[in-house]
Design a protein around this motif. Structure first.
Motif, short mmCIF file in Angstrom:
data_model
loop_
_atom_site.label_atom_id
_atom_site.label_comp_id
_atom_site.label_asym_id
_atom_site.label_seq_id
_atom_site.Cartn_x
_atom_site.Cartn_y
_atom_site.Cartn_z
N PRO A 131 0.62 -1.16 0.07
CA PRO A 131 0.12 -0.03 -0.01
C PRO A 131 0.87 1.54 -0.13
CG PRO A 131 -0.07 -1.08 2.15
CD PRO A 131 0.60 -2.10 1.13
N LEU A 132 2.11 1.26 0.14
CA LEU A 132 2.95 2.35 0.30
C LEU A 132 3.71 2.65 -1.17
CD1 LEU A 132 4.98 1.81 3.59
CD2 LEU A 132 2.83 3.17 3.33
N VAL A 133 3.20 1.87 -2.16
CA VAL A 133 3.77 2.19 -3.42
C VAL A 133 2.74 2.81 -4.47
CG1 VAL A 133 4.86 1.02 -5.71
CG2 VAL A 133 5.46 0.31 -3.21
N ASN A 134 2.93 3.86 -5.14
CA ASN A 134 2.15 4.17 -6.21
C ASN A 134 2.72 3.97 -7.57
OD1 ASN A 134 0.39 5.40 -4.34
ND2 ASN A 134 1.74 7.09 -4.31
N ILE A 135 2.03 3.50 -8.63
CA ILE A 135 2.64 2.92 -9.87
C ILE A 135 1.90 4.13 -11.03
CG2 ILE A 135 2.50 1.09 -11.56
CD1 ILE A 135 2.48 -0.73 -9.60
#
Length: 307
Positions: A119-123
């Protein structure tokens, strides 16, 4: 305005090719973008952007400065990520690229599953039918179909695809099934202009290469359109096997000339070699490689084992 922010503004203007578009990307006003570029050019003492009422392009000095800005900002991001612990915890922004149709069919479903787990990653996914320069465009992970030529990249093979010729069974019943590639000269052909296979198709006859000139009666801009026309019985097309796997399994398309196909092309998940690879990259590469490696459409051996 600090210099790092000015660099970010300049980078946005250069990549978006306009002040208004850069302002939207940066969530600021066009006048503030214009002022930032003017202040930067005045401080440096040279023109970075050549502007007219209808166009904008980089000057020679601007092109060199753009490359330096990308490098400096990338190093800054790396330093901040290291300080924040991103080399041990997957977090931050991840840029991914893949071919359009492959990305839609196989990569996009994996993106959602990965984000649910981390959940701490954005793509940001860039799905384009061209070879993206990972360094210049700030891409972390790429899916490549074909052999690699960059020694600075590390790759994990996750499958392979074939270059196949196909048509609807009804078309083949009416016009006949070719037994040799040369018979394609008399066939109705539909090709995609994005393909490198518009003017000639290459096969293998025994161990010898065999090239057949092709004159498509219909050229469309996208592979999906060519595939749909073939499904409707209009003619024959040549695409990569993964693009028609579902249609072939459903009996909507039939493969021909399989014994003359060239060697398969590898599918590889690629990332930059580095002494320190962020956790977001390592975890995504492992996640994507595992999912793609389990897909029977990309790994014929799985079908043989009944998987």
């Amino acid at each position: 305005m600090d210099r790092f922010h000015e660099m970010q503004v300049f980078l946005a203007v250069a990549e978006e090719q306009g002040f208004a578009a850069a302002a939207r990307r940066l969530n600021t006003s066009p006048p503030s973008v214009t002022r930032a570029i003017a202040a930067m050019e005045q401080r440096i003492g040279t023109q970075l952007l050549a502007r007219t009422t209808r166009s904008l392009h980089l000057t020679e000095a601007g092109q060199r400065y753009l490359e330096d800005c990308r490098r400096i900002l990338a190093e800054l991001d790396e330093a901040e990520e290291a300080a924040a612990g991103s080399y041990s915890i997957p977090c931050g922004h991840l840029a991914v690229t893949a071919p359009v149709l492959f990305g839609e069919l196989f990569v996009a479903p994996v993106l959602g599953a990965y984000l649910d787990q981390f959940p701490l990653v954005n793509i940001n996914a860039l799905l384009v039918d061209r070879v993206v320069n990972m360094t210049d465009e700030g891409v972390d992970v790429a899916v490549r179909i074909g052999h690699l030529h960059d020694p600075g990249q590390q790759a994990i093979k996750v499958g392979e695809v074939r270059r196949v010729v196909c048509a609807a069974p009804g078309y083949l019943d009416q016009h006949g099934r070719p037994s040799r590639p040369e018979q394609l000269r008399d066939a109705k052909i539909v090709s995609a202009s994005s393909s490198q296979l518009v003017s000639e198709w290459t096969f293998v006859d025994g161990r010898q290469p065999l090239t057949v000139p092709i004159e498509p009666r219909l050229v469309v801009t996208a592979n999906n359109a060519a595939i749909n026309l073939a499904r409707l019985g209009w003619g024959m097309t040549r695409v990569l096997s993964y693009q028609v796997a579902a249609a072939v399994a459903a009996g909507e398309l039939e493969l021909v000339l399989e014994t003359f196909e060239p060697e398969p092309l590898p599918i590889q998940v690629v990332f930059q070699k580095s002494s320190r690879v962020p956790a977001k990259v390592l975890t995504f590469v492992d996640f994507l490689a595992h999912r793609l490696g389990q897909d029977a459409a990309l790994n014929p051996a799985l079908k043989l084992r009944g998987c």
